[in-house]
Scaffold this active site. Structure first.
Site, short mmCIF file in Angstrom:
data_model
loop_
_atom_site.label_atom_id
_atom_site.label_comp_id
_atom_site.label_asym_id
_atom_site.label_seq_id
_atom_site.Cartn_x
_atom_site.Cartn_y
_atom_site.Cartn_z
N CYS A 172 0.39 -1.42 0.14
CA CYS A 172 -0.33 0.11 -0.08
C CYS A 172 0.65 1.46 0.17
O CYS A 172 0.42 2.33 -0.99
CB CYS A 172 -0.82 0.01 1.27
SG CYS A 172 -1.15 -1.48 1.90
N HIS B 283 -8.09 -1.30 -0.10
CA HIS B 283 -7.41 -2.16 -0.45
C HIS B 283 -8.26 -3.55 -0.80
O HIS B 283 -9.45 -3.59 -0.15
CB HIS B 283 -7.01 -2.48 0.82
CG HIS B 283 -6.19 -2.33 1.82
ND1 HIS B 283 -4.78 -1.19 1.54
CD2 HIS B 283 -6.87 -1.04 2.26
CE1 HIS B 283 -4.94 -1.02 2.39
NE2 HIS B 283 -5.86 -0.18 3.14
N GLN C 212 1.07 -11.16 -3.17
CA GLN C 212 -0.08 -10.52 -2.77
C GLN C 212 -1.01 -10.42 -4.84
O GLN C 212 -0.29 -9.61 -4.83
CB GLN C 212 -0.44 -9.95 -2.39
CG GLN C 212 -0.73 -9.74 -0.56
CD GLN C 212 -0.39 -8.63 -0.01
OE1 GLN C 212 -0.15 -7.38 -0.21
NE2 GLN C 212 -1.42 -8.36 0.79
N HIS D 54 -5.82 -1.09 -5.18
CA HIS D 54 -6.32 -0.12 -4.66
C HIS D 54 -6.65 0.73 -5.33
O HIS D 54 -6.92 0.96 -6.35
CB HIS D 54 -4.38 0.70 -3.82
CG HIS D 54 -4.23 0.06 -3.13
ND1 HIS D 54 -2.95 -0.95 -3.26
CD2 HIS D 54 -4.17 -0.61 -1.40
CE1 HIS D 54 -2.24 -1.48 -2.02
NE2 HIS D 54 -3.26 -1.32 -1.19
N LYS E 213 -15.00 -4.25 6.48
CA LYS E 213 -14.81 -4.61 5.46
C LYS E 213 -15.27 -5.66 4.75
O LYS E 213 -16.45 -6.79 5.67
CB LYS E 213 -13.53 -5.59 5.54
CG LYS E 213 -12.83 -6.53 6.24
CD LYS E 213 -12.53 -7.07 6.69
CE LYS E 213 -11.61 -8.16 7.70
NZ LYS E 213 -10.49 -9.05 7.78
N ASP F 15 -2.62 -7.98 -5.51
CA ASP F 15 -3.54 -6.68 -4.69
C ASP F 15 -4.18 -5.76 -5.54
O ASP F 15 -4.05 -5.63 -6.71
CB ASP F 15 -2.18 -5.79 -3.84
CG ASP F 15 -2.34 -5.29 -3.03
OD1 ASP F 15 -3.31 -5.15 -2.07
OD2 ASP F 15 -1.44 -5.09 -1.74
N ARG G 242 6.96 -11.05 5.58
CA ARG G 242 6.31 -11.24 7.09
C ARG G 242 6.35 -12.07 7.76
O ARG G 242 7.11 -13.74 7.61
CB ARG G 242 4.37 -11.45 7.11
CG ARG G 242 3.78 -9.94 5.91
CD ARG G 242 2.61 -9.84 6.05
NE ARG G 242 1.99 -8.44 5.29
CZ ARG G 242 0.35 -9.16 5.02
NH1 ARG G 242 -0.45 -9.97 5.82
NH2 ARG G 242 0.40 -8.01 3.93
ZN LIG Z 1 -3.22 -1.87 0.59
#
Ligand SMILES: [Zn+2]
Ligand SMILES: [Zn+2]
Length: 575
Positions: free
Chosen positions: A273, A450, A320, A324, A404, A322, A302
């Protein structure tokens, strides 16, 4: 008809197991024994290490106690009396648990045979109502889950009302074992994890990488078709970035130690992000360019405890999928509806149709204006409703920075996996001071969402391996067809056909080993090749193959022309 819920039956079975353990090991100390989603467990402190043979013994005692129809007797004690009882029995873990009971609550016990347990209940009336039981496995478990506490021994078991339900459950466990992605990953040569490289860091072998590549291509095309733009961002970033994002304050435990470059600390990214936000911040933004939908296959790292690492399902480095979405307040409803529609369409095209939504709302401690929370929640609820999704609401269970929706999908074994997350964020736009110039010529803060559709490619791949049991559909199969010439004099024909099919983009090999046709077929089937094409004298003469499809069985003789069409058609249909 069963009189008791499955939870009560299983929790009662846990007591029963403890009673059996006490009979077998009179010095045993007991912690707790709850029911779980598919059974129960109990944690014990024993002088000896449990071996699988002990499970049989314990199970036999349990069966004996079931036949005796022993009552579960309830009684209450004062705190002093309870302490005395547990001290007399030398039950130090129970004494510790006793302290968890609030001052004014009543302290209750259940006695079953010789076994007395500190417990709130409820239970069945007598052991005869427990149904059928089965002990499953032994594991280690720290008292209260803390590594500094003593290690206890845990026995897992399950209980069902009916024998046939237990039978079905055990069959499912067997099937899951056969499909274990770690086992299939090795057998099919898809991936490995090397301790020399490090735990939780997956190595994708050529066949696994092939599937990933096909999938990534599909993913990218779908994103472009659905009006997303794609980004690439680096793997590391300076400490200042992670201070602004708040990661160094709240997420540091999951981040790897920094490396120093030119006197600056750089961290390996745990999330993408902040980089996407910096792309946004690279110039002044106008309302005219919103909404922005930016996606990236971003690899993050992580820290996960080594004890929880599990094949591809729980790793330390993962990519990911991912995205946005940055938009104005007016656009948010449409955008959320769109992102949900897009997610569902991807799941559908992958053949997953049993999908459930989980909505999490505002927790007590949160950031962001209440009106924005309302609007965000409303847009999520509306989108879920529009798609007629079954939805569970976790009131107050959202992150502090926004509500979410999670989507859980069911696999071929009926197991539910949490995959897609659509998460509002009222925190990062504030922390990074994100803004756009509105129609009024003034600065406004955009909404940021996200979204991870599959979650991570590693975990998704692990789930896919188990879902398909390694038999990937034609469009994903690393080897779509294998030509098996019966003898050497059919090699030339086979290799020529292979060339033709390869030029069409098909992934095809020819098995030219001097093995018997029977063993070549066996190998091809074990490798779960979707199409097996046998070429002998007859086939060479009629310019055809004797075709066996994994899905449809023996098809018979097909000309090269018809075969081509059939393969391309199946690929298109993703079957
Ligand atoms: Zn994010
Ligand atoms: Zn109990």
């Amino acid at each position: 008809m069963a009189k008791y819920s499955i939870d009560i039956i299983r929790h009662s079975a846990a007591h029963l197991m403890a009673a059996a353990v006490q009979e077998l090991f009179p010095n045993a100390k007991f912690d707790i024994g709850p029911s779980t989603a598919d059974g129960f467990y109990y944690d014990f402190d024993l002088e000896q290490r449990l071996v699988p043979d002990d499970l049989k013994k314990i199970e036999n005692i349990m069966k004996k106690l079931i036949n005796k129809k022993l009552p579960f007797e309830y009684f209450e004690l004062s705190r002093d009396e309870a302490e005395k009882l547990l001290e007399d029995q030398n039950q130090s873990y129970k004494l510790d648990r006793l302290n968890d009971i609030p001052e004014d609550d009543k302290i209750s016990f259940y006695k079953c045979g010789e076994f007395v347990d500190l417990c709130r209940g409820p239970h069945v009336e007598h052991t005869g109502q427990i149904g059928v039981i089965k002990l499953l496995s032994i594991a280690g478990s720290y008292f209260r889950g803390k590594e500094s506490n003593p290690m206890l021994q845990r026995i897992y078991g399950t209980a069902f009302n009916e024998k046939k339900d237990l039978h079905a459950f055990l069959q499912q466990i067997e099937e899951a074992k056969k499909r274990d992605h770690r086992k299939l990953g090795k057998e099919l040569d898809l991936f490995s994890i090397s301790e020399k490289v490090g735990g939780g860091l997956a190595l994708w072998h050529p066949k696994g990488a092939m599937i990933r590549n096909i999938f990534e291509t599909f993913w990218r095309e779908e994103h472009y078709k659905n009006d997303y733009d794609l980004l690439f961002t680096p793997h590391i970033g300076r400490s200042g970035l992670w201070e602004t994002s708040g990661h160094l304050d709240f997420y540091k435990d999951a981040m790897y130690a920094p490396m120093e470059i030119d006197g600056n600390d750089y961290y390996v990214k745990p999330m993408n992000c902040p980089f996407h936000i910096e792309v946004y911040q690279s110039r002044l933004r106008s309302y005219r360019e919103l909404p922005l939908r930016w996606a990236e296959l971003g690899t993050v790292y992580r820290y996960e405890k080594s004890g929880v690492l599990h094949g591809l399902l729980r790793v330390r480095g993962f990519t990911q999928d991912d995205a946005h979405i940055i938009c104005t307040p007016e656009q948010i409803e449409t955008e959320i509806a769109e992102v949900l529609r897009f997610s569902l369409s991807i799941w559908k095209s992958l053949g997953f149709t049993d999908i459930k939504a989980y909505l999490a709302t505002r927790p007590v401690k949160s950031v962001g204006e209440p009106e924005r929370w309302e609007q965000a929640l409303h847009s999520l609820e509306k989108a879920v409703k529009e798609h007629g999704l079954e939805c569970e609401v976790d009131v107050g269970g959202g992150a502090f920075y926004g509500p979410k929706i999670d989507l859980k999908i069911k696999d071929a074994l009926g197991r539910e996996w949490q995959m897609t997350t659509i998460q509002f964020d009222f925190n990062l736009p504030e922390r990074f001071g994100m803004s756009y110039i509105g129609e009024d010529g003034r600065k406004h803060q955009p909404y940021m969402v996200h979204r991870a559709l599959l979650g991570s490619l590693e975990r998704f791949f692990g789930i896919l391996i188990e879902h398909y049991s390694g038999a990937f559909p034609l469009w994903l199969a690393p080897e779509q067809a294998r030509i098996l010439p019966i003898t050497e004099r059919h090699h030339e024909y086979a290799l020529k056909a292979q060339k033709t099919l390869k030029r069409l983009g098909l992934r095809i090999h020819t098995d030219c080993r001097s093995e018997t046709i029977g063993s070549k077929i066996k190998d091809a089937r074990n490798a779960r090749i979707p199409y097996i094409l046998v070429a002998g004298d007859r086939e060479v003469e009629s310019a055809a193959f004797s075709v066996r499809s994994r899905r449809e069985g023996q098809i018979g003789e097909l000309s090269l022309e018809i075969l081509k069409e059939k393969l391309l058609d199946d690929i298109n249909k993703k079957v």
